[in-house]
Design an enzyme around this catalytic site. Sequence first.
Site, PDB file in Angstrom:
ATOM      1  N   SER A 199       1.035  -0.934   0.423  1.00 50.10           N
ATOM      2  CA  SER A 199      -0.007  -0.066   0.113  1.00 50.10           C
ATOM      3  C   SER A 199       0.593   1.748   0.371  1.00 50.10           C
ATOM      4  CB  SER A 199      -0.777  -0.086   1.259  1.00 50.10           C
ATOM      5  OG  SER A 199      -2.011   0.573   0.786  1.00 50.10           O
ATOM      6  N   ASP A 424      -8.800  -5.048  -5.322  1.00 49.94           N
ATOM      7  CA  ASP A 424      -8.196  -4.531  -4.326  1.00 49.94           C
ATOM      8  C   ASP A 424      -9.185  -3.060  -4.088  1.00 49.94           C
ATOM      9  OD1 ASP A 424      -6.531  -2.549  -2.517  1.00 49.94           O
ATOM     10  OD2 ASP A 424      -4.777  -3.221  -3.735  1.00 49.94           O
ATOM     11  N   HIS A 460      -6.928  -5.916  -0.335  1.00 51.73           N
ATOM     12  CA  HIS A 460      -5.965  -4.932  -0.694  1.00 51.73           C
ATOM     13  C   HIS A 460      -4.992  -5.270   0.703  1.00 51.73           C
ATOM     14  CE1 HIS A 460      -4.012  -0.536  -0.332  1.00 51.73           C
ATOM     15  NE2 HIS A 460      -4.186  -1.021   0.979  1.00 51.73           N
TER      16      HIS A 460
END
Length: 530
Positions: A199, A424, A460
């Site tokens: 991320s 995601d 994610h």
Amino acid sequence: MPIHSTLLTGLVCLIGVASAAPVCDASTFKSLTLFNIEVTSTAATVAHIVAGPDGQFTELAGNATPEETAAATQFCQVTIQYTHPGQNDVINTFIGLPLNASAWNGRFQMPGGGGWTAGNLLLIYGPVAAGYASTSTDAGHTENETAADWGLVSPGNTNWPALWDFAAVALDEAATLGKLATQLYFGSPPKYSYFNGCSTGGRQGHIMAQRYPDQFDGILSGAPAIAWQTFIIGMFWPVLVANILESVPPLCVLDAFTNASISGCDELDGVKDNVIATPDKCQFNASSIVGQTVQCTKPEGIITLTEKHAQLVNAIWDGPRSVEGAFEWYGLTKGTSLRALLNTTCESVDHCVPIPFSVSTDWIAVFLARNASLDYNSLTREDFDRLFRLSVDQYASVIGTDNPDLTSFRRSGGKMIVWHGLADLVVTPLGTYDYYKRAKQFDDSLDSYYKFFAAPGVEHCGGGPGLDPSSTIFDSVVAWVENEITPETVPGRGPAVGASGTREINLCPYPKVLTYIGPDPNQASSFVCQ
Ligand SMILES: *[C@@H]1O[C@H](CO)[C@@H](O)[C@H](O)[C@H]1NC(C)=O
Ligand SMILES: *[C@@H]1O[C@H](CO)[C@@H](O)[C@H](O)[C@H]1NC(C)=O
Ligand SMILES: *[C@@H]1O[C@H](CO)[C@@H](O)[C@H](O)[C@H]1NC(C)=O
Ligand SMILES: *[C@@H]1O[C@H](CO)[C@@H](O)[C@H](O)[C@H]1NC(C)=O
Ligand SMILES: *[C@@H]1O[C@H](CO)[C@@H](O)[C@H](O)[C@H]1NC(C)=O
Ligand SMILES: *[C@@H]1O[C@H](CO)[C@@H](O)[C@H](O)[C@H]1NC(C)=O
Ligand SMILES: [Ca+2]
């Protein structure tokens, strides 16, 4: 790499000081500084950490028994606080060094942050317990401070040094300081240095390769938040469209579209396994299920799907478009939950209020409008377009992290693995496809040092019904760097299809696609990359 050029010196040092035990004391680190910083304090203490049932490490409680203390992992924790003179910033950087030379694996690993958190002390616990020297930095603000607390020097004025620190500068400094501290403590520098993030951490991995190409031998970047200047404002698009259409559906309605798109496109990759390996090829149109009813529980009620719902969902999948219809950025993939970017709180099925993704609204209010109290729910499409262009114009070079030129990283011998879940719900993987294509166009030899693995059905940074590589993919980086084992595939794990237990299937390096040839969706040999 400097590592290699100083290896000889390192070995000489190691032999020279091998008999002296490392001393975990501030005096060991008194020369720890950089030419562009002013150190305001340096502390070194022996810290004790223990793994909880979830595998996460925490500091040992103050009232621990001697047995508990003896069983804990000990390390030398160095905390250095500094400023860039004239910039009024205060940066806290944490360095962890296995207490004994015998506990150190000779390597260095910097973990990545998440959201607005560049890093913190807790992040170094895992690497240190695994035998690495490690470092992490708050880059000038703690996770308890909001973007409004640090992003502006005054209303209307961006705090540029603070943003530079967060975007890149403090990360590079943390790596350099961490390696210096390792050398001061053990008498030799790390033999291999790694970065490992997802991320925001995946963005950090990319900025290191792009801007500080000598810092790491190996980089793992998951779900990279790159193209920050377009992607972060783009995350607001679902709420913008919902506000403009005056259609803010409850989550069950969004789930109905997600589920229908999975059913519609699951078999494009050859197998019905609840996972779409080619979401970019999925032609499912939300309009096709208008008129169906959805039974909702929270809030309770039955909803009939409308043309407006479909228009909203198609717009989210399409991604942000200007008033004239021009492409601005990619949307979420079909088959992906819309619950993160169009979260809501509802009084009843027909009265819901959006809860936008806060990193996006922080970016819009603090860094683009430079007005911390901006009412983002009243933004028009024209406002959105103007802020979008401002974001690109003023921030691409600061935090964009989408420069496709990795020449220096290649020349210094670095190796990088990127992976991205194809479901995601926060960072669209289509942006990572885009970066790969541009980097490949820039350098046809890209695959010899930069590989991108798409993970079908993974959310994610992990989770979801798909094939999650996150628990072992870092090992592939180490093997590539240290043993020249090129990762042609990486293992992904997920729930078995039509059975209990798990399956392990090898993921493919983009642009190859995981394709089913049969006969058993739970057997790795039933899939090929093509
Ligand atoms: C290494 O650390 C342990 C505690 O973790 C200590 O008991 C031991 O004496 C140390 N060994 C050396 C060689 O310093
Ligand atoms: C953030 O706040 C929590 C709760 O008050 C506190 O425990 C923690 O130490 C704070 N973190 C930092 C880095 O100040
Ligand atoms: C969507 O699919 C999930 C997982 O199969 C299921 O739990 C959920 O009830 C479905 N929701 C709707 C609205 O169809
Ligand atoms: C979806 O279907 C509707 C109704 O048939 C059509 O108007 C629209 O153009 C289609 N959208 C896409 C993205 O194909
Ligand atoms: C939606 O918002 C609620 C309330 O703030 C939060 O608890 C939940 O985690 C959010 N969901 C997602 C997917 O972000
Ligand atoms: C900041 O935003 C608020 C709410 O939208 C607005 O009332 C105010 O006028 C804005 N301030 C400036 C200086 O634009
Ligand atoms: Ca499938």
